[in-house]
Motif scaffolding. Structure first.
Motif, PDB file in Angstrom:
ATOM      1  N   ALA A 174      -7.663  11.239  -1.173  1.00 36.30           N
ATOM      2  CA  ALA A 174      -6.586  10.846  -0.257  1.00 36.30           C
ATOM      3  C   ALA A 174      -6.708  11.582   1.073  1.00 36.30           C
ATOM      4  CB  ALA A 174      -5.230  11.137  -0.896  1.00 36.30           C
ATOM      5  N   VAL A 175      -7.045  12.867   1.012  1.00 37.18           N
ATOM      6  CA  VAL A 175      -7.216  13.632   2.250  1.00 37.18           C
ATOM      7  C   VAL A 175      -8.435  13.127   3.024  1.00 37.18           C
ATOM      8  CG1 VAL A 175      -7.548  15.915   3.245  1.00 37.18           C
ATOM      9  CG2 VAL A 175      -6.134  15.660   1.200  1.00 37.18           C
ATOM     10  N   ALA A 176      -9.512  12.826   2.311  1.00 35.54           N
ATOM     11  CA  ALA A 176     -10.740  12.370   2.963  1.00 35.54           C
ATOM     12  C   ALA A 176     -10.533  11.061   3.720  1.00 35.54           C
ATOM     13  CB  ALA A 176     -11.853  12.212   1.931  1.00 35.54           C
ATOM     14  N   ARG A 177      -9.629  10.236   3.234  1.00 38.45           N
ATOM     15  CA  ARG A 177      -9.372   8.971   3.947  1.00 38.45           C
ATOM     16  C   ARG A 177      -8.813   9.215   5.340  1.00 38.45           C
ATOM     17  NH1 ARG A 177      -7.827   7.275  -1.324  1.00 38.45           N
ATOM     18  NH2 ARG A 177      -5.611   7.702  -0.959  1.00 38.45           N
ATOM     19  N   TRP A 178      -8.154  10.347   5.534  1.00 35.82           N
ATOM     20  CA  TRP A 178      -7.577  10.675   6.838  1.00 35.82           C
ATOM     21  C   TRP A 178      -8.497  11.562   7.671  1.00 35.82           C
ATOM     22  CZ3 TRP A 178      -3.236   8.506   8.752  1.00 35.82           C
ATOM     23  CH2 TRP A 178      -2.408   7.830   7.855  1.00 35.82           C
ATOM     24  N   ARG A 179      -9.337  12.378   7.032  1.00 34.99           N
ATOM     25  CA  ARG A 179     -10.056  13.415   7.773  1.00 34.99           C
ATOM     26  C   ARG A 179     -11.567  13.320   7.716  1.00 34.99           C
ATOM     27  NH1 ARG A 179      -6.130  18.466   6.089  1.00 34.99           N
ATOM     28  NH2 ARG A 179      -4.230  17.272   6.467  1.00 34.99           N
ATOM     29  N   GLY A 180     -12.117  12.614   6.776  1.00 32.43           N
ATOM     30  CA  GLY A 180     -13.561  12.518   6.679  1.00 32.43           C
ATOM     31  C   GLY A 180     -14.154  13.557   5.745  1.00 32.43           C
ATOM     32  N   GLY A 181     -15.342  13.251   5.240  1.00 38.27           N
ATOM     33  CA  GLY A 181     -15.960  14.050   4.207  1.00 38.27           C
ATOM     34  C   GLY A 181     -16.474  15.399   4.629  1.00 38.27           C
ATOM     35  N   GLN A 182     -16.618  15.658   5.923  1.00 36.91           N
ATOM     36  CA  GLN A 182     -17.134  16.946   6.386  1.00 36.91           C
ATOM     37  C   GLN A 182     -16.035  17.963   6.676  1.00 36.91           C
ATOM     38  OE1 GLN A 182     -20.499  17.754   6.341  1.00 36.91           O
ATOM     39  NE2 GLN A 182     -20.327  15.845   5.179  1.00 36.91           N
ATOM     40  N   THR A 183     -14.809  17.632   6.329  1.00 40.17           N
ATOM     41  CA  THR A 183     -13.702  18.576   6.502  1.00 40.17           C
ATOM     42  C   THR A 183     -13.945  19.830   5.656  1.00 40.17           C
ATOM     43  OG1 THR A 183     -12.152  16.755   6.880  1.00 40.17           O
ATOM     44  CG2 THR A 183     -11.208  18.874   6.215  1.00 40.17           C
ATOM     45  N   PRO A 184     -13.781  21.020   6.220  1.00 41.69           N
ATOM     46  CA  PRO A 184     -14.020  22.249   5.454  1.00 41.69           C
ATOM     47  C   PRO A 184     -13.042  22.409   4.286  1.00 41.69           C
ATOM     48  CG  PRO A 184     -14.019  22.711   7.809  1.00 41.69           C
ATOM     49  CD  PRO A 184     -13.512  21.310   7.644  1.00 41.69           C
ATOM     50  N   VAL A 185     -13.564  22.916   3.185  1.00 42.97           N
ATOM     51  CA  VAL A 185     -12.760  23.207   1.998  1.00 42.97           C
ATOM     52  C   VAL A 185     -13.157  24.586   1.482  1.00 42.97           C
ATOM     53  CG1 VAL A 185     -12.203  22.536  -0.376  1.00 42.97           C
ATOM     54  CG2 VAL A 185     -12.596  20.762   1.360  1.00 42.97           C
ATOM     55  N   GLY A 186     -12.165  25.396   1.169  1.00 41.02           N
ATOM     56  CA  GLY A 186     -12.407  26.689   0.544  1.00 41.02           C
ATOM     57  C   GLY A 186     -11.908  26.669  -0.889  1.00 41.02           C
ATOM     58  N   VAL A 187     -12.713  27.178  -1.789  1.00 38.18           N
ATOM     59  CA  VAL A 187     -12.370  27.227  -3.214  1.00 38.18           C
ATOM     60  C   VAL A 187     -12.419  28.684  -3.653  1.00 38.18           C
ATOM     61  CG1 VAL A 187     -12.983  26.434  -5.527  1.00 38.18           C
ATOM     62  CG2 VAL A 187     -13.366  24.929  -3.560  1.00 38.18           C
ATOM     63  N   VAL A 188     -11.289  29.189  -4.115  1.00 39.65           N
ATOM     64  CA  VAL A 188     -11.199  30.606  -4.494  1.00 39.65           C
ATOM     65  C   VAL A 188     -10.625  30.704  -5.904  1.00 39.65           C
ATOM     66  CG1 VAL A 188     -10.291  32.876  -3.920  1.00 39.65           C
ATOM     67  CG2 VAL A 188     -10.821  31.247  -2.083  1.00 39.65           C
ATOM     68  N   LYS A 189     -11.379  31.316  -6.783  1.00 41.93           N
ATOM     69  CA  LYS A 189     -10.939  31.544  -8.154  1.00 41.93           C
ATOM     70  C   LYS A 189     -10.688  33.032  -8.357  1.00 41.93           C
ATOM     71  CE  LYS A 189     -12.264  30.819 -12.983  1.00 41.93           C
ATOM     72  NZ  LYS A 189     -13.233  30.163 -13.906  1.00 41.93           N
ATOM     73  N   ASP A 190      -9.533  33.362  -8.922  1.00 39.35           N
ATOM     74  CA  ASP A 190      -9.191  34.756  -9.238  1.00 39.35           C
ATOM     75  C   ASP A 190      -9.243  35.652  -8.006  1.00 39.35           C
ATOM     76  OD1 ASP A 190      -8.673  34.349 -11.973  1.00 39.35           O
ATOM     77  OD2 ASP A 190     -10.788  34.491 -12.458  1.00 39.35           O
ATOM     78  N   ALA A 191      -8.577  35.236  -6.945  1.00 37.83           N
ATOM     79  CA  ALA A 191      -8.570  36.043  -5.719  1.00 37.83           C
ATOM     80  C   ALA A 191      -8.052  37.450  -5.990  1.00 37.83           C
ATOM     81  CB  ALA A 191      -7.696  35.376  -4.657  1.00 37.83           C
ATOM     82  N   TYR A 192      -8.813  38.440  -5.560  1.00 39.63           N
ATOM     83  CA  TYR A 192      -8.478  39.858  -5.700  1.00 39.63           C
ATOM     84  C   TYR A 192      -8.351  40.283  -7.163  1.00 39.63           C
ATOM     85  CZ  TYR A 192      -7.751  39.935  -0.683  1.00 39.63           C
ATOM     86  OH  TYR A 192      -7.936  39.851   0.678  1.00 39.63           O
ATOM     87  N   ARG A 193      -9.027  39.567  -8.060  1.00 40.36           N
ATOM     88  CA  ARG A 193      -9.051  39.941  -9.471  1.00 40.36           C
ATOM     89  C   ARG A 193     -10.500  40.076  -9.915  1.00 40.36           C
ATOM     90  NH1 ARG A 193      -4.734  35.617 -12.162  1.00 40.36           N
ATOM     91  NH2 ARG A 193      -2.991  36.045 -10.750  1.00 40.36           N
ATOM     92  N   ARG A 194     -10.674  40.662 -11.077  1.00 39.14           N
ATOM     93  CA  ARG A 194     -12.013  40.762 -11.645  1.00 39.14           C
ATOM     94  C   ARG A 194     -12.573  39.358 -11.847  1.00 39.14           C
ATOM     95  NH1 ARG A 194     -12.181  44.359 -16.816  1.00 39.14           N
ATOM     96  NH2 ARG A 194     -11.487  45.829 -15.207  1.00 39.14           N
ATOM     97  N   GLY A 195     -13.842  39.166 -11.514  1.00 40.00           N
ATOM     98  CA  GLY A 195     -14.472  37.861 -11.665  1.00 40.00           C
ATOM     99  C   GLY A 195     -14.206  36.907 -10.516  1.00 40.00           C
TER     100      GLY A 195
END
Length: 245
Positions: free
Chosen positions: A175-196
């Motif tokens: 849904a977001v890509a339909r408005w902004r296009g596929g090259q829009t930056p995305v950040g993926v963060v798992k367990d921010a400031y935690r072990r792993g």
């Protein structure tokens, strides 16, 4: 008698606020999800602890209110911030249904997941931001997707919380890509400031949805966001008003 709903941040002790630490230390009883209780174990010496499993939020809120009515000082703990998809709304709703306000009622803010993830990613939250919970447990899928569509159309940076349904995450990103296009930056963060902890920067076209789980925060930039040296930058708009050196 008191209830404090306390956000202790993303998990690491360094990002707990002094107010959160004080609220937990001053309590007689600490109520929380078992994973959260383990994260603040160093603050629990000599306290009564009520630990519950996932999806027992109503039980936790009810116990907290009942113990406070017995005259105890109760801390209900949430990771991140207790207002943002945390325990504060439910505890206050429970109090309103009881028709009772304890003499000490306080919501203690914490560093929410989007802020922790955003810091790891650089500066993706530099402009207006929408926080959207992708868990369909309490909100119908069609409502979630309608909110995603509205945020995308309005060009908000979007921080997706609780992406437990990968099919729903795929629909939201599309849904977001339909408005902004596929090259829009995305950040993926798992367990921010935690072990792993795991952090990576990608684009809408290349998000590895299968690597995302409920401990992951996904931040999608707006139409002006860009990637520089592995960081995401969303300009505030100074470039439209001032000449840079």
């Amino acid at each position: 008698m008191s209830i404090r709903v306390v956000g202790f941040g993303p998990g690491g002790a360094a990002l707990r606020t002094p107010a959160a630490v004080e609220a937990i230390r001053e309590s007689d009883v600490v109520v929380g999800y078992e994973t959260y209780v383990a994260m603040v174990e160093d603050l629990l010496g000599g306290k009564e602890v009520v630990s519950a499993k996932m999806r027992q939020e109503v039980y936790r809120a009810r116990v907290a209110v009942e113990m406070a009515r017995e005259g105890k000082r109760v801390a209900v703990i949430s990771d991140g911030d207790p207002e943002i998809f945390g325990m504060a709304p439910l505890v206050l709703e429970m109090l309103s249904r009881y028709g009772w306000r304890p003499s000490g009622l306080e919501v203690v803010p914490g560093v929410t997941a989007a802020l922790a993830a955003g810091a790891r990613l650089g500066a993706p939250l530099g402009s207006d931001v929408a926080f959207i919970n992708l868990s369909p447990l309490l909100t119908p899928r069609e409502v979630i997707l309608r909110r995603v569509e509205a945020a995308a159309a309005a060009d908000y940076v979007i921080a997706f919380y609780n992406p437990i349904d990968r099919g729903l995450l795929r629909e939201a990103l599309a849904a977001v890509a339909r408005w902004r296009g596929g090259q829009t930056p995305v950040g993926v963060v798992k367990d921010a400031y935690r072990r792993g902890e795991r952090v990576y920067v990608t684009t809408l076209d290349s998000v590895d949805v299968d690597a995302v789980d409920m401990r992951t925060t996904v931040i999608v930039g707006n139409s002006e966001s860009y990637i520089w040296e592995g960081y995401i930058i969303t300009p505030r708009g100074y470039h439209r008003k001032y000449a840079y050196p």
